[in-house]
Scaffold this active site. Structure first.
Site, mmCIF file in Angstrom:
data_model
loop_
_atom_site.group_PDB
_atom_site.id
_atom_site.type_symbol
_atom_site.label_atom_id
_atom_site.label_comp_id
_atom_site.label_asym_id
_atom_site.label_seq_id
_atom_site.Cartn_x
_atom_site.Cartn_y
_atom_site.Cartn_z
ATOM 1 N N HIS A 198 -54.120 3.640 -18.982
ATOM 2 C CA HIS A 198 -54.938 4.832 -19.132
ATOM 3 C C HIS A 198 -54.084 6.096 -19.205
ATOM 4 O O HIS A 198 -54.405 7.036 -19.932
ATOM 5 C CB HIS A 198 -55.955 4.918 -17.995
ATOM 6 C CG HIS A 198 -57.132 5.736 -18.374
ATOM 7 N ND1 HIS A 198 -58.056 5.298 -19.284
ATOM 8 C CD2 HIS A 198 -57.501 6.977 -18.019
ATOM 9 C CE1 HIS A 198 -58.958 6.233 -19.456
ATOM 10 N NE2 HIS A 198 -58.659 7.272 -18.695
ATOM 11 N N GLU A 440 -64.968 -6.581 -25.877
ATOM 12 C CA GLU A 440 -63.614 -6.516 -25.338
ATOM 13 C C GLU A 440 -63.341 -7.658 -24.350
ATOM 14 O O GLU A 440 -62.302 -7.703 -23.728
ATOM 15 C CB GLU A 440 -63.338 -5.149 -24.701
ATOM 16 C CG GLU A 440 -64.377 -4.697 -23.708
ATOM 17 C CD GLU A 440 -64.156 -3.264 -23.212
ATOM 18 O OE1 GLU A 440 -63.061 -2.718 -23.370
ATOM 19 O OE2 GLU A 440 -65.116 -2.698 -22.647
ATOM 20 N N ASP A 464 -58.538 -3.945 -24.251
ATOM 21 C CA ASP A 464 -58.878 -4.974 -23.265
ATOM 22 C C ASP A 464 -58.981 -6.350 -23.900
ATOM 23 O O ASP A 464 -58.597 -7.346 -23.294
ATOM 24 C CB ASP A 464 -60.205 -4.631 -22.564
ATOM 25 C CG ASP A 464 -59.981 -3.641 -21.435
ATOM 26 O OD1 ASP A 464 -59.061 -3.866 -20.639
ATOM 27 O OD2 ASP A 464 -60.706 -2.638 -21.369
ATOM 28 N N CYS A 511 -62.532 0.604 -31.535
ATOM 29 C CA CYS A 511 -62.116 1.822 -30.837
ATOM 30 C C CYS A 511 -60.879 1.595 -29.981
ATOM 31 O O CYS A 511 -60.477 2.458 -29.215
ATOM 32 C CB CYS A 511 -63.261 2.400 -30.006
ATOM 33 S SG CYS A 511 -63.798 1.297 -28.699
HETATM 34 C C1 PEP Z 1 -60.510 -0.830 -25.173
HETATM 35 O O1 PEP Z 1 -60.496 -1.607 -24.210
HETATM 36 O O2 PEP Z 1 -60.040 -1.127 -26.298
HETATM 37 C C2 PEP Z 1 -61.083 0.519 -25.028
HETATM 38 C C3 PEP Z 1 -61.243 1.296 -26.073
HETATM 39 O O3 PEP Z 1 -61.422 0.950 -23.789
HETATM 40 P P1 PEP Z 1 -60.408 1.445 -22.630
HETATM 41 O O4 PEP Z 1 -59.044 1.598 -23.254
HETATM 42 O O5 PEP Z 1 -60.964 2.714 -22.110
HETATM 43 O O6 PEP Z 1 -60.482 0.306 -21.668
HETATM 44 MG MG MG Z 2 -61.723 -1.271 -22.470
#
Ligand code: PEP
Ligand code: MG
Length: 596
Positions: A198, A440, A464, A511
């Site tokens: 993150h 995911e 993920d 995403c």
């Molecule tokens: C992902 O897991 O690809 C995602 C977009 O969510 P995050 O990175 O916030 O877990």
């Molecule tokens: Mg995610």
């Protein structure tokens, strides 16, 4: 900490947020202070007690000063944490217990405080209440400050820094990052973490270069060392010579030229040569990022992460806070759509009140939709905020970490309940608001045909998905070499999800960070994705590459990829294919030394 001054020491980490910068190291030592333990004579006792009281007073003044200097209202909103630290400083137990220990056991102030902390630590560990137990890390943060004052060490007070620095830390949580005056930060360097942790994602959205997973950074680098970092390649040079700096700066100039050239694509549609239109959208966490998203040519917000609303505070965001935030989002991106993801807490993102400390495997634990289904009141408040804001623009709801159809049904039932309540109260809202599922978790991808009947759209979260499909912790630098977006398994999973979405007649977006890499983006185009969402800065270069392609030709090439056994074979094939077709453009898109 290393003592000798080193020159041109090259360390290689993981490039987490692009950009080449040179700056002085600012070491955030946090809990890594070495303590002198001394026995003292009876005559020295009061002197030590006074040293301790003085260090407390200095710590108090420093915290007040830090708090007063937060100018950014967005950051100020999160300043509650500093109040908690001030309260800990005033705690009588911490104070009296330490003074008693100094007096009775005749030890220096550092040792006295350390013994008090040991006792408090044991007491904290036994506490059942999760919120109180979590205060232990605050206690350590405050104590580290007192220790540094006792030792006369300089503090990691970013507000005192003149000019820009490169922050060097073992780890930085999003909460740490928010407390810094970002104007003074040239870059981030951390020992741990991966490309999709993150912190890395936040650094990219703040456009601050970052290199993570360096493992030895905090032990090799001294505060004040000159650091040259390349957030793209993950290279870090400690105390570079002029010659080495020059070669980095030349590369920086070349990249700048390419970026400027690529920025021209921001306002053009993401359309292939044979007329296939892809929607390119932005991933953001703050409403303030909408302007950057627009500037880089986003046609909407494909992922609005809502975790920041919950971080760095003792209480939970109110319905009104949710509403105001999402309303500003809807209005500022209008007439385009914004996709709001409901709370995705857990993994490497924690709420202060709901610590995951006691989970053996937080990534597999009570996170995201699982948390919302357990704490339905918290979920309802967020949904009410989203629904109320939906009358001010076009919003969609995205559910994170869906593993099966029951979670979707349960979430939809709660959404319907909340909708009914609001409609009954005559609150305007979009009754047809679309609801989507993040894909995911491998089970969701395998059952995507079933899930497609239940939602309006899919959004594939490859950050993920790769972690769970390949069993590779996304924030563990020791296994980051296994984190392969082009792994044959990952491509097969994405192909299955797209096919299920197409058969179910719903659009499918991506995403995950994968969409932001031009070489991956063209594979995703060939796999048939409808929408790509990524950090705003990446949009122009992805637009550029998509505009170079012919959809049918790309699809045929991507079909070929399924015969290759490894990620590197796949990547090699795509690069050769591109280099043959577009020798000049390909090099421009990647920069000379990035094509090898
Ligand atoms: C992902 O897991 O690809 C995602 C977009 O969510 P995050 O990175 O916030 O877990
Ligand atoms: Mg995610």
């Amino acid at each position: 900490m290393a003592v000798e001054q080193q020159t041109n020491k090259l360390i290689h980490g993981i490039g987490a947020s692009p950009g080449i910068v040179i700056g002085r190291a600012f070491l955030v030592e946090r809990f890594k202070v070495r303590l002198p333990q001394k026995r003292i004579s009876s005559e020295q006792v009061e002197e030590e007690v006074n040293r301790f009281l003085k260090a407390i007073q200095e710590s108090r003044e420093q915290l007040i000063e830090i708090k007063e200097k937060i100018l950014d209202p967005e950051v100020r909103r999160h300043s509650f944490i500093l109040d908690v630290h001030l309260m800990i400083l005033d705690d009588q137990m911490l104070m009296n217990d330490t003074i008693d220990t100094i007096r009775k056991r005749k030890v220096n102030a550092e040792w006295g405080l350390d013994l008090t902390l040991e006792r408090l630590d044991t007491a904290f560990k036994a506490i059942e209440d999760e919120y109180l137990r979590e205060r232990r890390s605050d206690l350590h943060y405050v104590s580290a400050r007192i220790f540094r004052n006792l030792l006369g060490r300089k503090h990691d007070d970013i507000t005192k820094i003149k000019g820009k620095v490169v922050v060097v830390a073992h780890d930085l949580s999003p909460a740490d990052t928010l407390q810094m005056n970002l104007k003074n930060i040239a870059g981030f360097i951390t020992d741990i973490g991966g490309k999709v942790s993150h912190t890395a994602i936040l650094a990219r959205s703040l456009e601050i270069p970052a290199v993570v997973g360096l493992e030895v950074a905090t032990s090799l680098i001294n505060g004040g060392d000159l650091l040259l970092m390349d957030g793209e390649t993950g290279d870090l040079v400690v105390n570079p010579t002029d010659e080495v700096s020059q070669s980095f700066l030349d590369r920086k100039r070349r990249i700048k030229l390419i970026e400027r050239e690529v920025l021209r694509y921001a306002s053009l549609p993401a359309e292939t040569r044979d007329g296939v239109r892809i929607r390119l959208q932005a991933n953001i966490e703050l409403v303030e990022e909408v302007s950057s998203a627009k500037m880089h040519g986003a046609e909407g917000i494909g992922l609005f992460r809502t975790e920041i609303l919950y971080l760095n505070r003792k209480d939970l965001p109110t319905e009104e806070e949710h509403y105001q935030t999402y309303r500003r989002l809807a209005e500022s991106i209008s007439p385009a759509t914004a996709t709001i993801r409901t709370l995705d807490i857990g993994g490497d993102k924690f709420l202060s009140n709901y610590s995951a400390d006691n989970e053996m495997n937080p990534a597999l634990g009570l996170r995201a939709i699982r948390f919302s289904m357990k704490e339905t009141d918290i979920f309802k408040i967020q949904l009410r905020g989203i629904l109320r804001a939906s009358s001010h623009g076009k919003l969609r709801i995205l559910l994170p970490m869906i593993s099966g159809i029951e979670e979707i049904r349960q979430a939809k039932a709660i959404l319907e309940e909340v909708k009914k309540e609001l409609i009954k109260a005559k609150v305007p809202l979009d009754a047809e608001i679309k609801i989507g599922a993040m894909i995911e978790i491998p089970s969701a991808s395998i059952c995507a045909d079933i899930l497609a009947r239940e939602v309006d759209f899919f959004s594939i979260g490859t950050n993920d998905l790769i972690q769970y499909a390949l069993a590779v912790d996304r924030i563990n630098e020791h296994v980051s070499y296994l984190y392969e977006p082009l792994h044959p398994a990952v491509l097969r999973i994405i192909r299955t999800v797209v096919q299920s979405a197409q058969q179910g007649g719903i659009p499918v977006a991506i995403c995950g960070e994968m969409a932001a890499e031009p070489i991956y983006a063209l594979i995703l185009l060939g796999l048939g994705l409808d929408e790509f969402s990524m950090n705003p800065v990446a949009i122009p270069k992805v637009k550029k590459i998509l505009r170079m392609m012919r959809y049918e030709e790309t699809r045929a090439m991507v079909d070929q990829l399924f015969q290759f056994p490894t990620a590197s074979d796949i990547e090699c094939h795509v690069r050769n294919w591109m280099a043959e077709r577009f020798p000049k453009d390909f090099i421009e898109c990647y920069g000379e030394d990035l094509t090898s």
